[in-house]
Design an enzyme around this catalytic site. Structure first.
Site, PDB file in Angstrom:
ATOM      1  N   GLN A 117       0.826  -1.202   0.000  1.00 30.35           N
ATOM      2  CA  GLN A 117       0.000   0.000   0.000  1.00 30.35           C
ATOM      3  C   GLN A 117       0.872   1.269   0.000  1.00 30.35           C
ATOM      4  OE1 GLN A 117      -3.222   0.768  -0.250  1.00 30.35           O
ATOM      5  NE2 GLN A 117      -3.874  -1.344  -0.543  1.00 30.35           N
ATOM      6  N   SER A 118       1.917   1.243  -0.791  1.00 28.72           N
ATOM      7  CA  SER A 118       2.857   2.362  -0.829  1.00 28.72           C
ATOM      8  C   SER A 118       2.238   3.630  -1.405  1.00 28.72           C
ATOM      9  CB  SER A 118       4.081   1.978  -1.666  1.00 28.72           C
ATOM     10  OG  SER A 118       4.891   3.098  -1.941  1.00 28.72           O
TER      11      SER A 118
END
Length: 341
Positions: free
Chosen positions: A75-76
């Site tokens: 979930q960068s």
């Protein structure tokens, strides 16, 4: 300090707002809290990486890159913003995403930032935990280079001396806003991870002799490692700017008491911070960075770390898109648990 000497793509929505948080300040009964809204930088829901990418993507263009490549967690926020920049500039983007949490919920693996990566046209491949992700990225980049493609690689978080220029500029911007409104700033607090945001801020603040203490709330590494990473990058950034020696080791301070079980794993203090900001100020934090930074801020206020007559600025580094990957933490009434009065 003349940042116009460095190539830059002007795509961010700047300056970002500097706003008071009166209801949160009253709820906590401590200092006067303000927020620097770097969740409002534009491009795919914004965030702190947009400032860094203005300089990084300009460098990529100067080098004639056909593809930009970076790496980060599933979930960068950085991966999402890099994909957005690449789409805007008509460049190919390839991402390496690392499983740092072990979460298998479809919302986490396919929604939030991952969904936006795909919508922006980026390709990506997954990696397991505990790998040298920079080495993994360079190996993939070298495979592409061997076919003749010009690939520009960006370190995780956009955190090198080029990227940190974005937060040197943020320090200038924040102090200018405070000066224009006659706001005395006593403390600045933010979440710190890959080091670029804190390194840029500390260089900018020191270069202006601002005399405002900067506190990073760590989200991953132990304190000695976090502070050393920030200090090394601050030294490199200052040297790049031509002001070597402006930062001393004592200028870099990180508190890592709020990491909890690990990177990307929100504890109850993080969830409480997200709820308080949402219910009192209509500000959305994320479970990985800004939520943990705010959890640290809230706890330190409750412990009396900041004086009641002081003014504290919280730098919101963005990331709210990740909330949609963490829906399991806010379902079945969990989002209203501990609702503020």
């Amino acid at each position: 300090m003349h940042l116009a000497r460095f190539p830059r793509v002007h795509l961010a929505h700047l300056p970002t707002p500097l706003e008071p948080l009166p209801r949160l300040s009253k709820e906590l009964g401590g200092p006067e809290i303000w927020i620097k809204r770097d969740d409002c930088t534009g491009l795919s829901t914004g965030g702190n990486k947009t400032r860094k990418l203005e300089f990084l993507m300009a460098e990529a263009q100067e080098l004639g890159a056909q593809c930009v490549m970076t790496q980060g967690a599933t979930q960068s926020n950085h991966a999402r913003q890099t994909a957005a920049f690449a789409a805007k500039l008509g460049m190919e983007c390839h991402l390496l995403l690392e499983d740092r949490t072990g979460y298998t919920d479809p919302a986490y693996t396919s929604n939030g930032n991952v969904l936006l990566d795909v919508l922006h046209g980026a390709s990506f491949e997954m990696r397991g935990p505990d790998l040298d992700m920079h080495a993994e990225m360079e190996a993939v980049a070298d495979q592409r280079r061997a076919t003749g493609q010009n690939v520009y690689t960006i370190p995780g978080g956009g955190s090198n001396a080029t990227g940190a220029l974005g937060y040197v500029n943020c320090a200038f911007e924040l102090l200018s806003q405070a000066n224009d409104r006659s706001l005395r700033l006593d403390h600045i607090v933010h979440a710190t991870g890959s080091a670029g945001t804190q390194a840029g801020l500390v260089v900018g603040l020191k270069a202006m002799n601002a005399n405002v203490p900067l506190l990073g709330i760590g989200v991953r590494a132990p304190q000695p490692k976090q502070e050393e990473n920030v200090f090394k990058l601050a030294l490199a950034t200052a040297e790049k700017l031509g002001c070597a020696g402006v930062v001393e080791r004592t200028d870099v301070v990180a508190n890592t008491d709020y990491v909890g079980e690990g990177y990307g794993l929100p504890g109850e203090d993080t969830l409480e911070a997200i709820r308080l900001f949402a219910q009192l100020e209509s500000v959305l934090l994320d479970p990985v960075y800004s939520g943990k930074g705010a959890a640290g801020l809230i706890d330190l206020i409750r412990k009396g770390h900041f004086k009641k007559d002081e003014r504290v600025v919280f730098v919101h580094t963005g990331g709210s898109a990740a909330l949609f990957g963490y829906t399991q933490f806010f379902s079945n009434g969990a989002a209203s648990k501990g609702k503020a009065a």
